[in-house]
Design a protein around this motif. Structure first.
Motif, PDB file in Angstrom:
ATOM      1  N   VAL A  27       0.874  -1.181   0.000  1.00 32.10           N
ATOM      2  CA  VAL A  27       0.000   0.000   0.000  1.00 32.10           C
ATOM      3  C   VAL A  27       0.904   1.223   0.000  1.00 32.10           C
ATOM      4  O   VAL A  27       1.775   1.363   0.868  1.00 32.10           O
ATOM      5  CB  VAL A  27      -0.930   0.020   1.223  1.00 32.10           C
ATOM      6  N   LYS A  28       0.702   2.111  -0.961  1.00 30.03           N
ATOM      7  CA  LYS A  28       1.557   3.281  -1.115  1.00 30.03           C
ATOM      8  C   LYS A  28       0.969   4.493  -0.395  1.00 30.03           C
ATOM      9  O   LYS A  28      -0.242   4.622  -0.256  1.00 30.03           O
ATOM     10  CB  LYS A  28       1.729   3.622  -2.598  1.00 30.03           C
ATOM     11  N   ARG A  29       1.829   5.374   0.034  1.00 28.21           N
ATOM     12  CA  ARG A  29       1.421   6.684   0.531  1.00 28.21           C
ATOM     13  C   ARG A  29       1.618   7.684  -0.601  1.00 28.21           C
ATOM     14  O   ARG A  29       2.733   7.844  -1.095  1.00 28.21           O
ATOM     15  CB  ARG A  29       2.267   7.090   1.743  1.00 28.21           C
ATOM     16  N   ILE A  30       0.542   8.347  -0.994  1.00 22.57           N
ATOM     17  CA  ILE A  30       0.632   9.207  -2.178  1.00 22.57           C
ATOM     18  C   ILE A  30       0.563  10.693  -1.846  1.00 22.57           C
ATOM     19  O   ILE A  30       0.463  11.528  -2.741  1.00 22.57           O
ATOM     20  CB  ILE A  30      -0.467   8.863  -3.200  1.00 22.57           C
ATOM     21  N   GLY A  31       0.649  11.053  -0.564  1.00 21.18           N
ATOM     22  CA  GLY A  31       0.680  12.458  -0.205  1.00 21.18           C
ATOM     23  C   GLY A  31      -0.684  13.017   0.127  1.00 21.18           C
ATOM     24  O   GLY A  31      -1.697  12.320   0.108  1.00 21.18           O
ATOM     25  N   LYS A  32      -0.692  14.325   0.421  1.00 23.58           N
ATOM     26  CA  LYS A  32      -1.925  15.004   0.828  1.00 23.58           C
ATOM     27  C   LYS A  32      -2.448  15.910  -0.273  1.00 23.58           C
ATOM     28  O   LYS A  32      -1.803  16.100  -1.307  1.00 23.58           O
ATOM     29  CB  LYS A  32      -1.659  15.820   2.100  1.00 23.58           C
ATOM     30  N   GLU A  33      -3.625  16.482  -0.009  1.00 18.22           N
ATOM     31  CA  GLU A  33      -4.279  17.368  -0.964  1.00 18.22           C
ATOM     32  C   GLU A  33      -3.331  18.475  -1.411  1.00 18.22           C
ATOM     33  O   GLU A  33      -2.694  19.124  -0.590  1.00 18.22           O
ATOM     34  CB  GLU A  33      -5.540  17.980  -0.347  1.00 18.22           C
TER      35      GLU A  33
END
Length: 373
Positions: free
Chosen positions: A137-143
């Motif tokens: 599961v990747k972390r793709i950052g915030k808005e």
């Protein structure tokens, strides 16, 4: 002979007319597809309609009365092609951009279909943490700061977004990936928020499981509410603390306010607002200085004490709730509030009743909250 030919001609004409009429009638009936709207007990911000073998999900647009985003869910990929906002289900590659969305997947015990999440700092679910650490599961950052290259490479079936956050969604929309708003936060009641599990379940093919889970939550919540409904004294309660020069209070018609009322307490804010809004210290003090209880949800250092809270702002010590040691805290650095609270309204209600009316639930051990010492 002529008479026989004439009768045969008439019979054949009637036969072909009947066939053509039957064919036209069948086509007409096929066009008039039966529509069944699924009944919801508490949620107001979405609707579910069954159109034959397709499902329509309608999600209320923020700030627009009677206007909905509509998504067509089809189990047949071929039928989904060419239909506006169509999404083949079940989805096997899902992106969640808010930790509150994860609570529904955790409740369904379905995390293997999630391929990416945002950069939530307070993720506590052991299974999800293991998938993140393993790179599954990747972390793709915030808005406003998404890793678009990574997101495009993941090729998700759907992205669940929060309509209450701004920035970056237009860029995501340009990738051609369906963006489904999760507006559970806009529900007036705790059970309304929890019922959104029925909407999420449509995307992963777990409708029956979602119904069963929600029915259990609803039953436990209503039983607890009934226990607290006949209390003789309703203690007063206020919420929040100073943040960046303002004190944010939940509106008098927010789901927080419903929790307080259902737990047998009297919330001091009496307006019709659903969301939270800022007031200055003097305003909150004029309303809350004599309150019996003070409720706080905030990331704090481990083991925060009343003394520590008073040192944050000496004015806090003037509240009766502070002086009487009736400050209850949910420390989101230590408690999985955002990733569980949406699907644990019964547990939250039991916590509140435990503090407001300890005689009603003497055996309950608080799960989210603690009284500051």
């Amino acid at each position: 002979m002529k008479k026989i030919i004439f009768l045969l001609t008439i019979s054949l004409s009637l036969f072909f007319y009947a066939c053509n009429n039957k064919s036209s009638k069948t086509k007409k009936e096929n066009k008039q597809e039966e529509v069944i709207e699924i009944s919801l007990n508490h949620a107001k911000e979405f609707k579910i309609e069954k159109h034959g073998d397709k499902t329509l999900v309608k999600i209320h647009k923020k700030g627009e009365d009677g206007v909905f985003d509509t998504f067509n869910l089809a189990k047949d990929k071929a039928k989904a092609k060419g239909i506006p906002n169509s999404i083949p289900v079940p989805c096997k590659r899902i992106v969640c951009l808010s930790s509150t969305q994860l609570s529904y997947f955790f409740a369904l015990d379905d995390i293997d279909d999630i391929v990416a999440i945002n950069s939530s700092r307070y993720l506590r679910h052991e299974g999800m943490k293991a998938l993140v650490e393993a790179g599954k599961v990747k972390r793709i950052g915030k808005e406003g700061n998404f890793n678009l290259e990574m997101l495009a490479a993941l090729d998700p079936d759907v992205i669940f977004v929060s309509p209450f956050k701004v920035g970056g969604f237009d860029v995501l929309r340009n990738l051609g990936i369906p963006l489904v708003p999760m507006a559970a936060y806009n529900e007036e009641t705790p059970l309304g928020r929890a019922e959104w599990i029925k909407m999420l379940a449509l995307f992963v093919g777990q409708e029956e499981k979602a119904d069963s889970i929600f029915n259990g939550i609803e039953s436990r919540y209503q039983n607890l509410k009934k226990i607290a409904s006949n209390v003789e004294k309703r203690p007063t309660v206020f919420s929040g603390k100073m943040r960046s020069g303002s004190w944010y209070v939940p509106g008098g018609n927010s789901f927080y306010a419903h929790y307080f009322r259902d737990a047998g307490a009297d919330y001091i804010i009496k307006d019709d607002m659903q969301g939270a809004y800022p007031v200055d210290f003097e305003t909150i003090y004029s309303k809350a200085s004599k309150c019996d209880f003070w409720r706080i949800i905030h990331p704090e250092k481990s083991g925060l004490s009343l003394k520590d809270l008073g040192e944050q702002d000496p004015r806090y010590m003037d509240f009766n709730a502070f002086q009487n040691k009736n400050v209850i805290l949910c420390n989101i650095r230590e408690k999985p509030y955002y990733e569980q609270a949406g699907m644990k309204p019964d547990v939250l209600l039991a916590d509140y009743i435990h503090f407001f009316h300890p005689e009603l639930l003497p055996e309950h051990k608080p799960y989210f909250y603690e009284r500051l010492k």
